[in-house]
Motif scaffolding. Structure first.
Motif, short mmCIF file in Angstrom:
data_model
loop_
_atom_site.label_atom_id
_atom_site.label_comp_id
_atom_site.label_asym_id
_atom_site.label_seq_id
_atom_site.Cartn_x
_atom_site.Cartn_y
_atom_site.Cartn_z
N TYR A 110 -3.16 3.78 -0.21
CA TYR A 110 -1.81 4.01 0.34
C TYR A 110 -0.67 4.75 -0.61
O TYR A 110 -0.03 5.63 -0.16
CB TYR A 110 -1.34 2.58 0.65
N SER A 154 0.97 8.46 0.18
CA SER A 154 2.24 8.63 0.59
C SER A 154 3.14 9.32 -0.67
O SER A 154 4.16 10.06 -0.03
CB SER A 154 2.96 7.06 0.47
N LEU A 155 2.88 8.97 -1.73
CA LEU A 155 3.58 9.81 -3.01
C LEU A 155 3.22 11.31 -2.87
O LEU A 155 4.01 12.25 -2.94
CB LEU A 155 3.46 9.16 -4.13
N ALA A 194 5.22 12.85 0.22
CA ALA A 194 6.62 12.87 -0.17
C ALA A 194 6.97 14.04 -1.00
O ALA A 194 7.99 14.62 -0.88
CB ALA A 194 7.04 11.57 -1.00
N LEU A 242 13.07 10.96 -1.73
CA LEU A 242 12.42 9.41 -2.05
C LEU A 242 13.95 8.68 -2.39
O LEU A 242 13.48 7.34 -2.03
CB LEU A 242 11.70 9.55 -3.48
N TRP A 258 9.24 5.62 3.27
CA TRP A 258 8.06 6.47 3.39
C TRP A 258 7.42 6.04 4.94
O TRP A 258 6.73 6.97 5.27
CB TRP A 258 6.96 5.45 2.76
N SER A 259 8.02 5.24 5.65
CA SER A 259 7.45 5.34 6.91
C SER A 259 8.01 6.60 7.65
O SER A 259 7.32 7.14 8.67
CB SER A 259 8.32 3.99 7.65
N LEU A 307 7.42 9.58 6.86
CA LEU A 307 6.40 10.56 6.48
C LEU A 307 5.75 10.74 7.90
O LEU A 307 4.87 11.52 7.78
CB LEU A 307 5.79 10.23 5.31
N GLN A 315 0.29 10.35 7.40
CA GLN A 315 0.89 9.10 7.19
C GLN A 315 0.50 7.93 8.08
O GLN A 315 0.30 6.95 7.93
CB GLN A 315 2.42 9.25 7.03
N ALA A 373 10.82 0.98 -2.45
CA ALA A 373 9.80 1.74 -2.58
C ALA A 373 9.08 1.24 -3.82
O ALA A 373 7.80 0.90 -3.99
CB ALA A 373 9.82 3.20 -2.85
#
Length: 228
Positions: free
Chosen positions: A37, A41-42, A45, A53, A58-59, A61, A70, A202
């Motif tokens: 995960y 995610s990163l 991003a 960031l 992150w949601s 994305l 995502q 985060a």
């Protein structure tokens, strides 16, 4: 207080071998859920134009072109957490936390699946140039509700599991869990209220998923040898 013994250092008997192998396989999903995960995610991003960031959760994305990646990340991670919770229930069998820790962690896994299916709204300049809608959509409301319930259950499940760890004699694991889990929940509510930036939350996500990974490896090691 009697210390609860684990099955570490033993070997599975013929009647238990298949069941123990399945349990260990399920526990293994807890080891990889967080790293997968976080890495996905990163990476997203870094690759998505306009994502910051320090300003965007992150949601977000999951919206816009390429957002489906995502969405898949949320759903697969949730399913892996559910598998881990199932393995934890099988591993603990009975005693403190045997029911409630896996159940609460399972709800967290389910909340991630729901949050993936129902993404948030665009806004805050992401996707590039997007403005927030005048009213939050039903999808976004469901997403935030799932997150709130899921994070509460994750925190509660970890704290319940910490009691079991203490009873088994793993004081350092119990202490780390009792410190990290509440701080993670505080970071979520502080971010939601605007008291802290999304970057702090985060960081909390990274730490709490790291804890889940450590605890998954630890529980895996308390299972008997199944190589025979």
């Amino acid at each position: 207080m009697t210390t609860i013994a684990t099955r570490a250092g033993t070997a599975s008997g013929p009647a238990e071998l298949t069941a123990d192998r399945i349990t260990k396989s399920l526990l293994g999903y807890g080891v990889i859920a967080g790293p997968i995960y976080l890495t996905a995610s990163l990476a997203l991003a870094a690759l998505r134009d306009g994502f910051d960031l320090t300003r965007h959760a992150w949601s977000q994305l999951a919206v816009g072109e390429g957002g489906w990646v995502q969405v898949v990340n949320f759903v697969l991670t949730g399913l892996m957490v559910l598998a881990f919770a199932t393995g934890l229930r099988r591993a603990l069998v009975s005693g403190p936390a045997a029911r409630w820790a896996p159940a609460l962690l399972g709800v967290f896994g389910l909340s991630m699946v729901v949050a993936g299916i129902f993404p948030v709204d665009a806004g805050g300049g992401f996707p590039a140039g997007a403005a927030a809608p005048p009213a939050m959509s039903t999808s976004a409301l469901i997403h935030f509700a799932a997150g709130g319930v899921g994070f509460l259950c994750l925190t509660a499940g970890l704290l319940v599991f910490a009691r079991r760890l203490a009873r088994e004699g793993f004081g350092r694991h119990a202490l780390a869990t009792r410190v990290i889990a509440p701080l993670f929940l505080v970071s979520f509510f502080a971010m939601a209220s605007g008291a802290l930036s999304v970057l702090v939350f985060a960081a909390g996500v990274v730490v709490v998923f790291g804890l889940v990974t450590v605890l998954s490896v630890h529980r895996y090691r308390q299972m008997p040898d199944t190589t025979c």
